[in-house]
Design an enzyme around this catalytic site. Structure first.
Site, PDB file in Angstrom:
ATOM      1  N   ALA A  11      99.131  70.551 -15.955  1.00  0.00           N
ATOM      2  CA  ALA A  11      99.200  70.577 -14.497  1.00  0.00           C
ATOM      3  C   ALA A  11      99.928  71.801 -13.934  1.00  0.00           C
ATOM      4  CB  ALA A  11      99.908  69.312 -14.022  1.00  0.00           C
ATOM      5  N   ASN A  65     105.523  65.435 -18.914  1.00  0.00           N
ATOM      6  CA  ASN A  65     104.668  66.500 -19.440  1.00  0.00           C
ATOM      7  C   ASN A  65     105.061  67.862 -18.881  1.00  0.00           C
ATOM      8  OD1 ASN A  65     102.692  64.818 -20.963  1.00  0.00           O
ATOM      9  ND2 ASN A  65     102.468  63.895 -18.951  1.00  0.00           N
ATOM     10  N   HIS A 121     105.050  70.968  -7.811  1.00  0.00           N
ATOM     11  CA  HIS A 121     106.065  71.293  -8.804  1.00  0.00           C
ATOM     12  C   HIS A 121     106.619  72.654  -8.416  1.00  0.00           C
ATOM     13  CE1 HIS A 121     104.423  68.089 -11.328  1.00  0.00           C
ATOM     14  NE2 HIS A 121     103.238  68.629 -11.144  1.00  0.00           N
TER      15      HIS A 121
HETATM   16  N1  LIG Z   1     100.216  68.199 -19.778  1.00  0.00           N
HETATM   17  C1  LIG Z   1     100.122  67.773 -18.513  1.00  0.00           C
HETATM   18  O1  LIG Z   1     100.420  68.502 -17.566  1.00  0.00           O
HETATM   19  C2  LIG Z   1      99.640  66.368 -18.242  1.00  0.00           C
HETATM   20  C3  LIG Z   1      99.289  66.017 -16.942  1.00  0.00           C
HETATM   21  C4  LIG Z   1      98.839  64.706 -16.711  1.00  0.00           C
HETATM   22  C5  LIG Z   1      98.800  63.784 -17.747  1.00  0.00           C
HETATM   23  N2  LIG Z   1      99.185  64.155 -18.996  1.00  0.00           N
HETATM   24  C6  LIG Z   1      99.175  63.188 -20.113  1.00  0.00           C
HETATM   25  O2  LIG Z   1      97.869  63.101 -20.643  1.00  0.00           O
HETATM   26  C7  LIG Z   1      97.688  61.825 -21.265  1.00  0.00           C
HETATM   27  C8  LIG Z   1      96.390  61.193 -20.786  1.00  0.00           C
HETATM   28  O3  LIG Z   1      96.470  60.964 -19.389  1.00  0.00           O
HETATM   29  P1  LIG Z   1      95.310  60.187 -18.604  1.00  0.00           P
HETATM   30  O4  LIG Z   1      95.663  60.246 -17.159  1.00  0.00           O
HETATM   31  O5  LIG Z   1      93.968  60.688 -19.033  1.00  0.00           O
HETATM   32  O6  LIG Z   1      95.529  58.695 -19.152  1.00  0.00           O
HETATM   33  P2  LIG Z   1      94.503  57.485 -19.117  1.00  0.00           P
HETATM   34  O7  LIG Z   1      95.325  56.240 -19.207  1.00  0.00           O
HETATM   35  O8  LIG Z   1      93.537  57.615 -17.969  1.00  0.00           O
HETATM   36  O9  LIG Z   1      93.635  57.659 -20.472  1.00  0.00           O
HETATM   37  C9  LIG Z   1      94.163  57.450 -21.746  1.00  0.00           C
HETATM   38  C10 LIG Z   1      93.036  56.949 -22.644  1.00  0.00           C
HETATM   39  O10 LIG Z   1      93.493  56.921 -23.995  1.00  0.00           O
HETATM   40  C11 LIG Z   1      93.041  55.724 -24.599  1.00  0.00           C
HETATM   41  N3  LIG Z   1      93.938  55.406 -25.707  1.00  0.00           N
HETATM   42  C12 LIG Z   1      95.133  54.779 -25.696  1.00  0.00           C
HETATM   43  N4  LIG Z   1      95.647  54.686 -26.938  1.00  0.00           N
HETATM   44  C13 LIG Z   1      94.767  55.283 -27.761  1.00  0.00           C
HETATM   45  C14 LIG Z   1      94.743  55.499 -29.151  1.00  0.00           C
HETATM   46  N5  LIG Z   1      95.740  55.111 -29.967  1.00  0.00           N
HETATM   47  N6  LIG Z   1      93.679  56.148 -29.680  1.00  0.00           N
HETATM   48  C15 LIG Z   1      92.669  56.567 -28.880  1.00  0.00           C
HETATM   49  N7  LIG Z   1      92.634  56.387 -27.544  1.00  0.00           N
HETATM   50  C16 LIG Z   1      93.680  55.741 -26.998  1.00  0.00           C
HETATM   51  C17 LIG Z   1      93.024  54.682 -23.505  1.00  0.00           C
HETATM   52  O11 LIG Z   1      92.114  53.624 -23.800  1.00  0.00           O
HETATM   53  C18 LIG Z   1      92.567  55.526 -22.301  1.00  0.00           C
HETATM   54  O12 LIG Z   1      91.157  55.513 -22.148  1.00  0.00           O
HETATM   55  C19 LIG Z   1      98.948  61.014 -20.920  1.00  0.00           C
HETATM   56  O13 LIG Z   1      99.857  61.056 -22.002  1.00  0.00           O
HETATM   57  C20 LIG Z   1      99.533  61.765 -19.742  1.00  0.00           C
HETATM   58  O14 LIG Z   1     100.930  61.585 -19.616  1.00  0.00           O
HETATM   59  C21 LIG Z   1      99.584  65.430 -19.270  1.00  0.00           C
END
Ligand SMILES: NC(=O)c1ccc[n+]([C@@H]2O[C@H](COP(=O)([O-])OP(=O)(O)OC[C@H]3O[C@@H](n4cnc5c(N)ncnc54)[C@H](O)[C@@H]3O)[C@@H](O)[C@H]2O)c1
Length: 258
Positions: free
Chosen positions: A110, A179, A209
């Protein structure tokens, strides 16, 4: 490049569908691992994903990264991590760094400015780094809040600073902010120098941010104002596109900033 996706939710789902539809020249979708099993995507078992991919995108969450990340790298595949907040755990970071032969890549997610922070920190340690995150108040309610605190967030008419302090402490209290704070700390090369703050704004139409850094190399201020995802308002719509941009750079390097 055959790319697999672990976690096809709001971020990984957009990434997997773009790969499936040919949106990243030089890359194809090898499969998706997700217990929720999105019907329109080729869902496979983890071992199948590992044997048919060159690179794996982790977009499933901190626990999935800890469970599957070392296996991906040990199998010789590159790993692009989206759940960067998990790397606040120094032990997990060390495990991933030594799990290769696969290479570990971190999504910029992000935010931006990480390249310049890294360059400045490399010249000489940064003296002070801050990251101030402002989100729509109602989206900041946490499970540990009392009913009264949660209600105050839902009904406040003015911005409220919820917490300001050491980045590790703030990310533990607000995991959804982990994150970006972890990305800043990893780019700055130190958690100890980073202060984080979370502000709840009842009128916020974007998630912002503000990152500042000061050190011998200079002083920096980056302001990021991301539109929330229409599907998952706690996440920013740009994040899957940061992942796709990294995949494009890995699949067919053209104009790449490093
Ligand atoms: N780097 C960044 O700036 C940033 C920004 C936003 C979100 N994120 C992170 O990215 C990740 C995903 O976010 P999101 O909004 O897509 O979440 P989300 O909840 O929409 O999607 C997560 C998916 O992973 C699946 N899942 C859960 N456990 C699993 C496993 N053991 N194996 C396989 N699949 C599994 C779930 O069923 C779900 O479909 C989170 O950890 C979030 O904190 C990072």
């Amino acid at each position: 490049m055959r790319a697999g996706v672990i976690g096809a939710g709001s971020i990984g789902g957009v990434v997997a569908r773009a790969l499936r539809d040919g949106g990243v020249p030089g890359a194809t979708l090898s499969g998706v691992v997700d217990p929720a099993g999105p019907a329109d995507l080729p869902v496979v078992r983890p071992d199948e994903l590992l044997s048919t991919s060159d690179l794996v995108v982790e977009a499933a969450g901190q626990r999935a990264l800890a469970e599957l990340g070392p296996r991906v790298l040990a199998a010789g595949l590159d790993l692009l991590v989206v759940s960067v907040g998990a790397l606040a755990d120094d032990a997990l970071l060390e495990t991933l760094l030594s799990a290769g032969p696969g290479e570990l890549h971190l999504s910029t997610g992000a935010i931006g400015g990480l390249d310049l922070l890294r360059a400045a920190a490399r010249m000489a340690p940064l003296a002070r780094v801050t990251i101030e995150t402002t989100k729509l108040a109602a989206n900041l309610v946490q499970p540990w809040m009392t009913a009264a605190e949660a209600e105050r967030l839902r009904t406040t008419e003015v911005p409220v600073e919820l917490l300001r302090g050491a980045a590790r402490e703030v990310t533990a209290a607000f995991p959804k902010s982990a994150n970006v704070a972890a990305s800043v700390a990893l780019a700055a090369g130190s958690w100890d120098v980073v202060e984080a703050a979370v502000i709840a704004d009842p009128a916020a139409t974007v998630t912002s941010h503000v990152i500042t850094a000061e050190g011998p190399a200079g002083s920096y201020r980056f302001e990021i104002r991301n539109r929330p995802s229409p599907v998952t308002p706690t996440s920013s719509e740009v994040v899957p596109h940061a992942v796709l941009s990294a995949l494009a750079a890995l699949a067919e390097p053209r104009v790449v900033f490093r």
